[in-house]
Design an enzyme around this catalytic site. Structure first.
Site, PDB file in Angstrom:
ATOM      1  N   ALA A  50       0.827  -1.212   0.000  1.00 35.54           N
ATOM      2  CA  ALA A  50       0.000   0.000   0.000  1.00 35.54           C
ATOM      3  C   ALA A  50       0.858   1.258   0.000  1.00 35.54           C
ATOM      4  O   ALA A  50       2.033   1.227   0.356  1.00 35.54           O
ATOM      5  CB  ALA A  50      -0.898  -0.007   1.225  1.00 35.54           C
ATOM      6  N   TYR A 101      -5.380   8.202   4.050  1.00 36.20           N
ATOM      7  CA  TYR A 101      -4.560   6.994   4.251  1.00 36.20           C
ATOM      8  C   TYR A 101      -5.214   6.082   5.296  1.00 36.20           C
ATOM      9  O   TYR A 101      -5.465   4.898   5.037  1.00 36.20           O
ATOM     10  CB  TYR A 101      -3.143   7.393   4.698  1.00 36.20           C
TER      11      TYR A 101
END
Ligand code: UDP
Length: 332
Positions: free
Chosen positions: A75, A141
């Site tokens: 990620a 995020y």
């Protein structure tokens, strides 16, 4: 086990690859190298350059190899960038993650270990943080990671996916062969060590007016080797279809920015000039984990939790690799 490590050329992924190999697992790394370093991947692992959002790349791997489990480190993880470019974060961390899940399930692979984050808690009301604290991320995020945790829950319910989501606190340290190299670097310990090496003039302390003993922010630092060990325990514990677990991972002790700088002074013996700057947007004052759940359920215990070891190992790696991974020799 044969484990596909997505993002295995990154900092935490590459250390986990090392430990998987040490425990006689077979490892295939899939990494698009947008942030990772091919030299960080042990030559004992099979390396595939490709993208978890690309079904063809995934089908090629799952078609050719009998994968038992997937670990997902692939990620994007810069909080500030996520605020400026939320589309990039949701596309990479959620949409591409779904492609990975759907493709592995289509090939009958059901074991999954996910790199989650303390950012799912946002600004917690107290410390230490247990897994049942409110989940209120303050950045795209954190929200992208929480969204993916929710997807995992429903996939486990419907498709028998077995997963562990590991919520990392502040990861630092290195092994003999793998360390932390980000560009740009935003994390405190590598920045402090760059100052000690003379590569930066000073460390800016982001705020000295927090409600903490010395006014600087407090975080829970975990050694990357202890974190990798948690991944091995988590994947080995996945046995029953639909099984799911969520664990915090920290050392359970908070250290302020000033304490980190003092410890780095002691470890390196070098001057570390500082300047006080404003608070960084979105930084909570204190984040300390309770890792009691994973200790009780998986017998995990931090072995390298002392600040001197964490900073000392990071320092050794940076001293040995002054140019980071931009070097000639391959990782063995
Ligand atoms: N920090 C700092 N100066 C820096 C980088 C970080 O004072 O150049 C502080 C930051 O405000 C936080 C702590 O150090 O209190 C850890 O920050 P880091 O970016 O390493 O990790 P985070 O907790 O944001 O994930």
């Amino acid at each position: 086990m044969k484990v596909l490590v997505v993002g295995g050329a990154g900092y935490i992924g590459s250390v986990t690859v090392e430990q998987l190999l040490e425990h006689d697992h077979e490892v295939i790394v899939l990494d698009n190298l947008c942030r990772g370093h091919k030299e960080a991947v042990s030559i004992k692992a099979k390396f595939v350059q490709g993208d978890m959002g690309n079904v063809d790349d995934l089908n090629a791997i799952f078609g050719a190899e009998k994968i038992d489990a997937v670990m997902h480190f692939g990620a994007l993880s810069l909080v500030g960038q996520s605020v400026e470019q939320p589309a990039l974060y949701f596309k990479n961390n959620v949409t591409n993650g779904i492609t990975l899940l759907d493709t592995m399930l289509a090939h009958g692979v059901k074991k999954f270990v996910f790199s989650s984050t303390a950012a799912v808690y946002g600004e917690p009301h107290s410390s230490p943080i247990t897994e049942d604290f409110p989940l209120v991320p303050t950045s795209p995020y954190g929200d992208s990671k929480l969204a993916f945790e929710k997807i995992l829950k429903w996939y486990a319910n419907a498709y028998g996916l077995m997963y562990a989501a590991l919520r990392y606190f502040n990861v630092a340290g290195a092994t003999e062969t793998a360390g932390e190299e980000h560009d740009p670097e935003t994390h405190l310990i590598p920045i402090v060590l760059q100052v000690a090496r003379g590569e930066r003039s000073h460390v800016t302390i982001f705020g000295d007016d927090y409600p903490t003993a010395d006014g600087t922010g407090i975080r829970d630092y975990i050694h990357v080797k202890d974190l990798a060990d948690a991944h091995l325990r988590a994947v080995e514990a996945l046995k029953h279809p639909g099984q799911s677990s969520v664990y915090n991972l920290g050392s359970g002790t908070g250290f302020s920015v000033n304490q980190i700088i003092e410890a780095a002074l002691k470890v390196t013996g070098k001057p570390i000039p500082t300047k006080i700057g404003p608070r960084r947007a979105g930084d909570p004052s204190t984040l300390v984990a309770s890792s009691q759940k994973i200790q009780e359920e998986l017998g995990w215990k931090p072995q390298f939790g002392s600040l001197d070891t964490i900073i000392g190992d990071a320092w050794n790696w940076h001293q040995k690799n002054p140019k980071g991974y931009h070097r000639e020799q391959a990782h063995v």
